[in-house]
Design an enzyme around this catalytic site. Structure first.
Site, PDB file in Angstrom:
ATOM      1  N   HIS A  18      16.965   6.386 -18.527  1.00  0.00           N
ATOM      2  CA  HIS A  18      16.865   4.931 -18.412  1.00  0.00           C
ATOM      3  C   HIS A  18      18.185   4.287 -18.021  1.00  0.00           C
ATOM      4  CE1 HIS A  18      13.141   5.251 -21.193  1.00  0.00           C
ATOM      5  NE2 HIS A  18      12.792   5.284 -19.918  1.00  0.00           N
ATOM      6  N   HIS A  41       4.161   7.427 -14.288  1.00  0.00           N
ATOM      7  CA  HIS A  41       3.834   7.910 -15.628  1.00  0.00           C
ATOM      8  C   HIS A  41       4.376   6.884 -16.623  1.00  0.00           C
ATOM      9  CE1 HIS A  41       3.869  11.564 -13.113  1.00  0.00           C
ATOM     10  NE2 HIS A  41       3.036  12.099 -13.970  1.00  0.00           N
ATOM     11  N   ASP A 142      -4.407   9.001 -11.915  1.00  0.00           N
ATOM     12  CA  ASP A 142      -3.522  10.155 -11.785  1.00  0.00           C
ATOM     13  C   ASP A 142      -2.281   9.757 -10.997  1.00  0.00           C
ATOM     14  OD1 ASP A 142      -2.963  13.200 -11.660  1.00  0.00           O
ATOM     15  OD2 ASP A 142      -2.974  12.579  -9.547  1.00  0.00           O
ATOM     16  N   ALA A 143      -1.146  10.227 -11.426  1.00  0.00           N
ATOM     17  CA  ALA A 143       0.119   9.836 -10.813  1.00  0.00           C
ATOM     18  C   ALA A 143       0.182  10.192  -9.337  1.00  0.00           C
ATOM     19  CB  ALA A 143       1.274  10.497 -11.554  1.00  0.00           C
ATOM     20  N   ASP A 163       7.923  10.593 -13.628  1.00  0.00           N
ATOM     21  CA  ASP A 163       8.466  11.012 -14.925  1.00  0.00           C
ATOM     22  C   ASP A 163       7.355  11.652 -15.757  1.00  0.00           C
ATOM     23  OD1 ASP A 163       9.796  11.197 -17.355  1.00  0.00           O
ATOM     24  OD2 ASP A 163       9.555   9.068 -17.813  1.00  0.00           O
TER      25      ASP A 163
END
Length: 280
Positions: A18, A41, A142-143, A163
């Site tokens: 982050h 994500h 879904d990513a 991520d």
């Protein structure tokens, strides 16, 4: 889909990830043109560090807990620490911002964010977190499907954060394939891919797969806090960054060692290197 980030929120891997995310967003803000953030994500947005699941592991104590209430060990950590402070204005550390809250703190009126979360309960929590926020859209999806659906963005500038929870044994391969697809759709975008450092050979295979795609300008930033003599624990955290902002590598070469010194460790260190340089 059993992974619950509340058990790990605010740990050293989160802090590293982050902090770099906030720096990238700070660079995007430097130009007036609008930008878009796609978080594939996204989780639930914010995490209660006083909750029973968070206290069960107490991982945040060795992460954000080591920085909270102390002078920042490097100026580059300021955008990240400001985002954490914004959720805890009374000075007591309770709420930890996930990547959606880190990104939302950086958005200006002309910017927007697309959040993707597959877990149905987390997706509902995420929609509640950003209810009535016109700058944010939330999708249960879904990513890697989302990379096709939302790229390229109309803004032409921005960041994609990938991520994964690494529940699947083929996650490294899926990331490399997803990046190749996404980069073909939006070659000028910034892509940040997070990965755990447990087994170094798996990381090498992932980096080799990305290098073989021919994507230029790929930066690797890693922070480890244990010696890499076992793959049974999380030894560190890595980010593979495509099209990193100008001089981000220089900032990270100074910031990550300072962050390593501020966090508890039994070894390890910080490294920043180019996997592939800018195309000539």
């Amino acid at each position: 889909m059993n992974y619950r980030h509340i058990f790990h929120a605010g740990n050293p891997a989160d802090v590293m990830k982050h902090a770099v995310l906030a720096l990238i967003l700070d660079h995007l803000r430097a130009k007036p043109a609008p930008f878009c953030v796609l978080d594939t994500h996204a989780g639930i947005g914010r995490y209660d560090l006083t909750s029973e699941p968070a206290r069960k592991t107490a991982e945040s104590d060795d992460g954000i807990g080591r920085l909270w209430g102390r002078p920042a060990p490097h100026p580059g950590l300021a955008p990240y620490l400001d985002a954490v402070q914004a959720l805890n204005p009374d000075g007591a550390l309770r709420w930890y911002p996930g990547s959606p809250r880190i990104a939302r703190a950086a958005l200006r009126p002309q910017d927007r964010m697309v959040l993707v979360e597959l877990h149905p309960d987390d997706a509902r929590s995420l929609k509640s977190e950003f209810a009535d926020d016109r700058a944010v859209s939330v999708h249960q999806s879904d990513a890697y499907t989302a990379l096709k659906a939302h790229l390229p963005p109309k803004e032409k500038r921005g960041l994609v954060l990938i991520d994964p929870p690494f529940e699947q044994p083929d996650e490294f391969a899926r990331m490399a394939e997803g990046l190749a697809l996404a980069h073909r759709r939006w070659s000028t975008g910034i892509f940040a891919l997070w990965y755990p450092i447990k087994e170094r050979a798996a990381v090498w295979r992932f980096q080799d797969a990305v290098e073989k795609t021919g994507i230029p300008k790929v930066l690797i930033a890693e922070l480890t806090w244990h010696p890499e003599d076992t793959h049974l624990r999380l030894n560190g955290s890595g980010l593979l960054i495509v099209n990193p902002p100008w001089k981000l590598d220089e900032t990270l070469r100074a910031m990550l060692p300072a962050l390593h010194d501020a966090l508890p460790s039994t070894g390890g260190g910080a490294s920043v290197s180019w996997l592939t340089p800018e195309a000539s």
